[in-house]
Scaffold this active site. Structure first.
Site, PDB file in Angstrom:
ATOM      1  N   LYS A  51       0.842  -1.206   0.000  1.00 44.59           N
ATOM      2  CA  LYS A  51       0.000   0.000   0.000  1.00 44.59           C
ATOM      3  C   LYS A  51       0.879   1.259   0.000  1.00 44.59           C
ATOM      4  O   LYS A  51       0.599   2.225  -0.706  1.00 44.59           O
ATOM      5  CB  LYS A  51      -0.926  -0.014   1.220  1.00 44.59           C
ATOM      6  CG  LYS A  51      -2.052  -1.038   1.086  1.00 44.59           C
ATOM      7  CD  LYS A  51      -2.761  -1.343   2.395  1.00 44.59           C
ATOM      8  CE  LYS A  51      -3.733  -2.509   2.208  1.00 44.59           C
ATOM      9  NZ  LYS A  51      -4.359  -2.962   3.454  1.00 44.59           N
ATOM     10  N   GLN A  95      -4.348  -1.621   9.711  1.00 42.53           N
ATOM     11  CA  GLN A  95      -4.233  -2.935   9.070  1.00 42.53           C
ATOM     12  C   GLN A  95      -4.825  -4.012   9.974  1.00 42.53           C
ATOM     13  O   GLN A  95      -4.439  -4.134  11.139  1.00 42.53           O
ATOM     14  CB  GLN A  95      -2.758  -3.227   8.747  1.00 42.53           C
ATOM     15  CG  GLN A  95      -2.533  -4.506   7.983  1.00 42.53           C
ATOM     16  CD  GLN A  95      -3.170  -4.497   6.593  1.00 42.53           C
ATOM     17  OE1 GLN A  95      -3.070  -3.529   5.849  1.00 42.53           O
ATOM     18  NE2 GLN A  95      -3.880  -5.566   6.246  1.00 42.53           N
ATOM     19  N   ASP A 118     -11.181   2.762   4.488  1.00 45.24           N
ATOM     20  CA  ASP A 118     -11.629   1.371   4.322  1.00 45.24           C
ATOM     21  C   ASP A 118     -13.154   1.276   4.317  1.00 45.24           C
ATOM     22  O   ASP A 118     -13.706   0.216   4.036  1.00 45.24           O
ATOM     23  CB  ASP A 118     -11.087   0.497   5.467  1.00 45.24           C
ATOM     24  CG  ASP A 118      -9.761  -0.154   5.086  1.00 45.24           C
ATOM     25  OD1 ASP A 118      -9.509  -0.310   3.876  1.00 45.24           O
ATOM     26  OD2 ASP A 118      -8.993  -0.500   6.003  1.00 45.24           O
TER      27      ASP A 118
END
Ligand code: NAP
Length: 282
Positions: A51, A95, A118
Site C-alpha cells: 500500500k 491494518q 476502508d
C-alpha cells in the site's frame, strides 16, 4: 470474457495519479494516508508495504505508525484520535487483523468517518445502507468498478452474493441493490446454495472457501465475480470459484489472481484521494 482486474485497476490508478497531481497544484496539499500496523504478522507487513509503495507511485504520502505486539487498546485509540485531529492526514488505515487482545470494532469505530478510507466505520456502513455519500469498502467497490467497466447490466438483474461478511458480502449486496439489482445473499445456513447461484445473472462469491462454486452451479451466460483468494496446500492460489468449470458456463468471469485482487488497493487509493478532496472542501 475474462474480466481483467489489472486493467481496470490501472485505469483507476491513472485517474488517482492525475487527481492527486491536480489537487496538489490547486491547493499545495498532498493526499496523505496514515498506515497503522500493530504486531508482526508477515502478511500484514507485506500488505502495508505494498500500500505504501502504491501510494508513493501515485504521488501520495503514506507515513506509517508501526508498533510491536503488546500495544494497549488505550494507546491505539489515542493514536487514532491523534491522526483524526491531524489536518495533514486525510486517510487512516488500520491494518487488520489486530493482534489478540485489541478490540478491532472499537478501534475502527474511533476512526473519523471522513478519514475512514476502508469504509468500515459504523457511520460509513450506515451511510451505505441509507444511500448517502460516504466511503465505500474497497473490495466491494472494486467489484462494482469491474462490472461497470465491462458494461454489466445491473438494473433488474438477479444478483446473488455468496458471503455476508462486513468487509465484502454485506456491502456488496447493498451496492448491487442500490443499482436496482434483485439481490439474494447466501451464507453457510443457506439451504440449497446451488438453487440460488443457478438463478444469478450476476454471481459474486466471497465465501473464503477454495473453489466452492462449480460450473453446474452457474447459469449459462452469467457474470461471475470471484472475490476469493485461497492458497492450496500445493502452493497454488485459487479463488472461491472453480475457474475451469465455471468459465465454460459464464459469459464473463474474473480470474484469480488478476481479478478482484488488484482492485482493492486501487480503490483504497481512490478513497484516499476522495477523502483529501472532501477535507479540503473540493
Ligand atoms: P469471511 O469473513 O470468512 O466471510 C465468508 C462468508 O462466506 C461468510 O458470510 C460465510 O457464511 C460465507 N460462507 C462460507 N462458506 C460458505 C459456503 N460453503 N456456502 C455459502 N456461504 C459460505 O470472508 P471475507 O472477509 O468476506 O472474504 C471472503 C473471501 O474473499 C476470502 O477468500 C478472502 O481471502 C477474499 N478477500 C479478497 C480480497 C481481495 O482483495 N481480493 C479482499 C477481501 C477478502 P457465515 O456468515 O454463515 O459464516
Amino acid at each position: 470474457m475474462i474480466l481483467d482486474g489489472k486493467a481496470v485497476a490501472q485505469k483507476v490508478l491513472d485517474e488517482v495519479r492525475a487527481g492527486a497531481t491536480d489537487l496538489r497544484a490547486a491547493t499545495g496539499v498532498t493526499p496523505t494516508l496514515a498506515v497503522v500496523l500493530v504486531g508482526d504478522n508477515p502478511a500484514s507487513k507485506s500488505y502495508v508495504n505494498s500500500k505504501k509503495r502504491m501510494a508513493a507511485s501515485l504521488g501520495m504520502e503514506s507515513p506509517d505508525f508501526v508498533y510491536p505486539d503488546g500495544l494497549g487498546q488505550a494507546e491505539l485509540l489515542a493514536l487514532v484520535e491523534r491522526l483524526n485531529a491531524d489536518p495533514a492526514i486525510h486517510g487512516i488505515l488500520v491494518q487488520l487483523p489486530l493482534p489478540r487482545g485489541l478490540d478491532e470494532d472499537a478501534v475502527i469505530a474511533r476512526i473519523s468517518p471522513l478519514k475512514d478510507v476502508d469504509g468500515l466505520t459504523p457511520v460509513n456502513l450506515g451511510r451505505l445502507l441509507a444511500g448517502a455519500d460516504g466511503m465505500i469498502p474497497c473490495t466491494p467497490a472494486g467489484c462494482m468498478e469491474i462490472l461497470d467497466y465491462y458494461g454489466a447490466k445491473l438494473e433488474g438483474a438477479e444478483a446473488v452474493v455468496v458471503g455476508r461478511s462486513r468487509l465484502v458480502g454485506k456491502p456488496l449486496a447493498q451496492l448491487l441493490l442500490a443499482r436496482h439489482a434483485t439481490v439474494t445473499t447466501c451464507h453457510t445456513r443457506t439451504r440449497d446454495l446451488a438453487f440460488h447461484t443457478r438463478r444469478a445473472d450476476i454471481l459474486c462469491v466471497a465465501a473464503g472457501r477454495a473453489e466452492v462454486i462449480t460450473g453446474d452451479m452457474v447459469k449459462p451466460g452469467a457474470w461471475v465475480i470471484d472475490v476469493g483468494f485461497n492458497r492450496l496446500p500445493t502452493g497454488r492460489n485459487v479463488g472461491d470459484v472453480d475457474f475451469a468449470s465455471v468459465s465454460e458456463h459464464a459469459y464473463a468471469i474474473t480470474p484469480v489472481p488478476g481479478g478482484v485482487g488488484p482492485m482493492t488497493i486501487a480503490m483504497l487509493m481512490k478513497n484516499t484521494l476522495l477523502a483529501a478532496r472532501r477535507q479540503l472542501g473540493r
